[in-house]
Design a protein around this motif. Structure first.
Motif, PDB file in Angstrom:
ATOM      1  N   ARG A   2      24.610  40.456  39.874  1.00 23.81           N
ATOM      2  CA  ARG A   2      24.409  39.017  39.994  1.00 23.81           C
ATOM      3  C   ARG A   2      22.988  38.863  40.507  1.00 23.81           C
ATOM      4  NH1 ARG A   2      29.084  36.903  42.495  1.00 23.81           N
ATOM      5  NH2 ARG A   2      29.891  36.622  40.402  1.00 23.81           N
ATOM      6  N   ARG A  37      34.426  43.017  45.479  1.00 21.20           N
ATOM      7  CA  ARG A  37      35.151  42.073  46.333  1.00 21.20           C
ATOM      8  C   ARG A  37      36.083  41.270  45.450  1.00 21.20           C
ATOM      9  NH1 ARG A  37      30.093  40.097  50.012  1.00 21.20           N
ATOM     10  NH2 ARG A  37      30.124  41.916  51.364  1.00 21.20           N
ATOM     11  N   PRO A  38      37.222  40.832  45.979  1.00 22.68           N
ATOM     12  CA  PRO A  38      38.173  40.073  45.144  1.00 22.68           C
ATOM     13  C   PRO A  38      37.541  38.886  44.425  1.00 22.68           C
ATOM     14  CG  PRO A  38      39.216  40.689  47.205  1.00 22.68           C
ATOM     15  CD  PRO A  38      37.758  41.080  47.332  1.00 22.68           C
ATOM     16  N   GLU A  39      36.623  38.197  45.078  1.00 20.63           N
ATOM     17  CA  GLU A  39      35.998  37.030  44.447  1.00 20.63           C
ATOM     18  C   GLU A  39      35.055  37.415  43.301  1.00 20.63           C
ATOM     19  OE1 GLU A  39      33.606  37.823  48.298  1.00 20.63           O
ATOM     20  OE2 GLU A  39      35.723  37.859  47.710  1.00 20.63           O
ATOM     21  N   ASP A  40      34.692  38.686  43.197  1.00 22.64           N
ATOM     22  CA  ASP A  40      33.822  39.152  42.114  1.00 22.64           C
ATOM     23  C   ASP A  40      34.576  39.929  41.045  1.00 22.64           C
ATOM     24  OD1 ASP A  40      31.460  38.067  43.236  1.00 22.64           O
ATOM     25  OD2 ASP A  40      31.277  39.792  44.578  1.00 22.64           O
ATOM     26  N   ARG A  42      36.633  39.038  38.662  1.00 18.23           N
ATOM     27  CA  ARG A  42      36.589  38.483  37.304  1.00 18.23           C
ATOM     28  C   ARG A  42      35.254  38.786  36.624  1.00 18.23           C
ATOM     29  NH1 ARG A  42      37.625  32.270  35.310  1.00 18.23           N
ATOM     30  NH2 ARG A  42      37.698  32.761  33.100  1.00 18.23           N
ATOM     31  N   ALA A  68      44.314  40.734  43.024  1.00 18.99           N
ATOM     32  CA  ALA A  68      43.035  40.112  42.641  1.00 18.99           C
ATOM     33  C   ALA A  68      42.571  40.607  41.278  1.00 18.99           C
ATOM     34  CB  ALA A  68      41.963  40.400  43.701  1.00 18.99           C
ATOM     35  N   ASP A  71      44.894  39.133  38.582  1.00 15.67           N
ATOM     36  CA  ASP A  71      44.503  37.735  38.351  1.00 15.67           C
ATOM     37  C   ASP A  71      43.216  37.656  37.537  1.00 15.67           C
ATOM     38  OD1 ASP A  71      46.706  36.902  39.822  1.00 15.67           O
ATOM     39  OD2 ASP A  71      45.543  36.493  41.645  1.00 15.67           O
ATOM     40  N   ALA A  72      42.252  38.524  37.854  1.00 12.46           N
ATOM     41  CA  ALA A  72      40.981  38.525  37.118  1.00 12.46           C
ATOM     42  C   ALA A  72      41.204  38.849  35.640  1.00 12.46           C
ATOM     43  CB  ALA A  72      40.015  39.528  37.746  1.00 12.46           C
ATOM     44  N   ARG A  75      42.830  35.727  34.019  1.00 13.09           N
ATOM     45  CA  ARG A  75      41.847  34.642  33.886  1.00 13.09           C
ATOM     46  C   ARG A  75      40.769  34.978  32.862  1.00 13.09           C
ATOM     47  NH1 ARG A  75      40.693  34.812  39.594  1.00 13.09           N
ATOM     48  NH2 ARG A  75      38.581  34.247  39.034  1.00 13.09           N
TER      49      ARG A  75
END
Length: 116
Positions: A2, A37-40, A42, A68, A71-72, A75
């Motif tokens: 990123r 990290r879970p938020e990354d 996806r 996580a 879910d990724a 999604r």
């Protein structure tokens, strides 16, 4: 990545099957392992899927244990299907890993991505 910052990594395989009992002669992409990290999650799944698609695979599969990552995958357009992948810990390993809130174990650990 990123920008200039690494947000995670993935291990992927591109396997040309021949008369496979599950995949016939398909070219199968596998997202074998990943860490972020879970938020990354996806973004990492998306990057791995794009890399495999760019190589021309017919199908992409993945076995992920953590919610996580599951879910990724959903999604990102992946569908859930049957799996013959299981994790079983010896008593000693269960004792050792039970000391931690979370651990990262995936198909790339143990016997690895056999048959893919």
């Amino acid at each position: 990545m990123r920008g200039e910052r690494a947000i995670g990594w993935a291990v992927a395989l591109d396997t040309a099957m021949r008369d496979d009992k599950y995949f016939g002669d398909l070219r199968v992409g596998s997202i074998v392992d990943a860490l972020a990290r879970p938020e990354d999650a996806r973004a990492v799944i998306g990057a791995a899927a794009r890399a495999l698609t760019g190589r021309g695979v017919d199908l992409i599969v993945s076995n992920q244990c953590h919610q996580a990552w599951q879910d990724a995958l959903r999604r990102s357009g992946f569908l859930e299907g049957p799996s013959n992948f299981i994790f079983a810990a010896s008593k000693k390993l269960a004792e050792l890993t039970g000391r931690y809130e979370e651990i990262h174990i995936n198909r790339g650990d143990g016997d690895g991505p056999i048959h893919l």
